[in-house]
Design a protein around this motif. Structure first.
Motif, PDB file in Angstrom:
ATOM      1  N   ARG A 101       0.834  -1.195   0.000  1.00 61.08           N
ATOM      2  CA  ARG A 101       0.000   0.000   0.000  1.00 61.08           C
ATOM      3  C   ARG A 101       0.872   1.250   0.000  1.00 61.08           C
ATOM      4  O   ARG A 101       2.016   1.221   0.408  1.00 61.08           O
ATOM      5  N   HIS A 102       0.259   2.331  -0.402  1.00 58.80           N
ATOM      6  CA  HIS A 102       0.937   3.613  -0.259  1.00 58.80           C
ATOM      7  C   HIS A 102       1.084   3.883   1.236  1.00 58.80           C
ATOM      8  O   HIS A 102       0.169   3.625   2.019  1.00 58.80           O
TER       9      HIS A 102
ATOM     10  N   VAL B 239       2.819  10.902   1.287  1.00 60.63           N
ATOM     11  CA  VAL B 239       2.462   9.527   0.953  1.00 60.63           C
ATOM     12  C   VAL B 239       3.453   9.037  -0.084  1.00 60.63           C
ATOM     13  O   VAL B 239       3.670   9.695  -1.107  1.00 60.63           O
ATOM     14  N   THR B 240       4.063   7.883   0.214  1.00 63.47           N
ATOM     15  CA  THR B 240       5.062   7.324  -0.691  1.00 63.47           C
ATOM     16  C   THR B 240       4.505   6.123  -1.435  1.00 63.47           C
ATOM     17  O   THR B 240       3.600   5.436  -0.961  1.00 63.47           O
ATOM     18  N   GLN B 241       5.079   5.889  -2.585  1.00 70.10           N
ATOM     19  CA  GLN B 241       4.689   4.784  -3.458  1.00 70.10           C
ATOM     20  C   GLN B 241       5.130   3.457  -2.837  1.00 70.10           C
ATOM     21  O   GLN B 241       6.186   3.387  -2.224  1.00 70.10           O
TER      22      GLN B 241
ATOM     23  N   VAL C 209       4.248  10.561  -3.683  1.00 72.33           N
ATOM     24  CA  VAL C 209       3.195  10.723  -4.695  1.00 72.33           C
ATOM     25  C   VAL C 209       2.235  11.853  -4.345  1.00 72.33           C
ATOM     26  O   VAL C 209       1.576  12.411  -5.224  1.00 72.33           O
TER      27      VAL C 209
ATOM     28  N   VAL D  83      -5.480   7.330  -5.713  1.00 72.82           N
ATOM     29  CA  VAL D  83      -5.101   6.506  -4.566  1.00 72.82           C
ATOM     30  C   VAL D  83      -6.315   6.412  -3.641  1.00 72.82           C
ATOM     31  O   VAL D  83      -6.810   7.419  -3.157  1.00 72.82           O
TER      32      VAL D  83
ATOM     33  N   ILE E  67      -4.383   4.020   1.905  1.00 72.96           N
ATOM     34  CA  ILE E  67      -3.021   4.226   2.376  1.00 72.96           C
ATOM     35  C   ILE E  67      -2.858   3.455   3.682  1.00 72.96           C
ATOM     36  O   ILE E  67      -3.843   3.014   4.283  1.00 72.96           O
TER      37      ILE E  67
END
Length: 130
Positions: free
Chosen positions: A7-8, A23-25, A32, A81, A84
């Motif tokens: 998940r992000h 929030v990271t990929q 992102v 997205v 998360i």
């Protein structure tokens, strides 16, 4: 944080001056989406708190955190997205005054329609609604 590597990942950077949510990929550290209390919308409020006497210990509060969460959630929705994850252990390890102000941010992200995984343990530190 089971399954969160798919998940992000939401990462929060907190200080007495600002709150930043990024929030990271999955599988990388590529950001992102991001929102921060240092954005233009918050400048007037920040200046007012800097010039107040006695000076505030923290330049952001739960209302600011909530607005940052809302902005982040809307940006996540724009790029598609829908879910998360957070590192619950990291959030629980924060000082109590920061933990209580993180909850409004997470709730605002959730209200925009983005699912926030990993919050099950956070009910212990406030009134989190799973």
């Amino acid at each position: 944080m089971s399954g969160s590597h798919h998940r992000h990942l939401l990462q929060l950077v907190l200080s007495c001056r600002k709150i930043t949510a990024q929030v990271t990929q999955p599988g990388s550290s590529t950001i992102v989406a991001m929102a921060s209390s240092s954005e233009q919308e918050f400048v007037a409020q920040l200046r007012a708190k800097l010039n107040r006497f006695p000076r505030a210990k923290s330049l952001w509060d739960s209302r600011t955190a909530s607005r940052v969460g809302e902005k982040l959630g809307l940006r996540l929705r724009e790029i598609g997205v829908e879910a998360i994850a957070i590192d619950a252990d990291e959030e629980i390890s924060r000082p109590i005054h920061h933990r209580k102000m993180v909850l409004p941010l997470l709730d605002s992200v959730r209200r925009t329609g983005v699912q926030v995984d990993g919050t099950e343990q956070l009910g212990e530190i406030g009134h989190w609604k799973s």
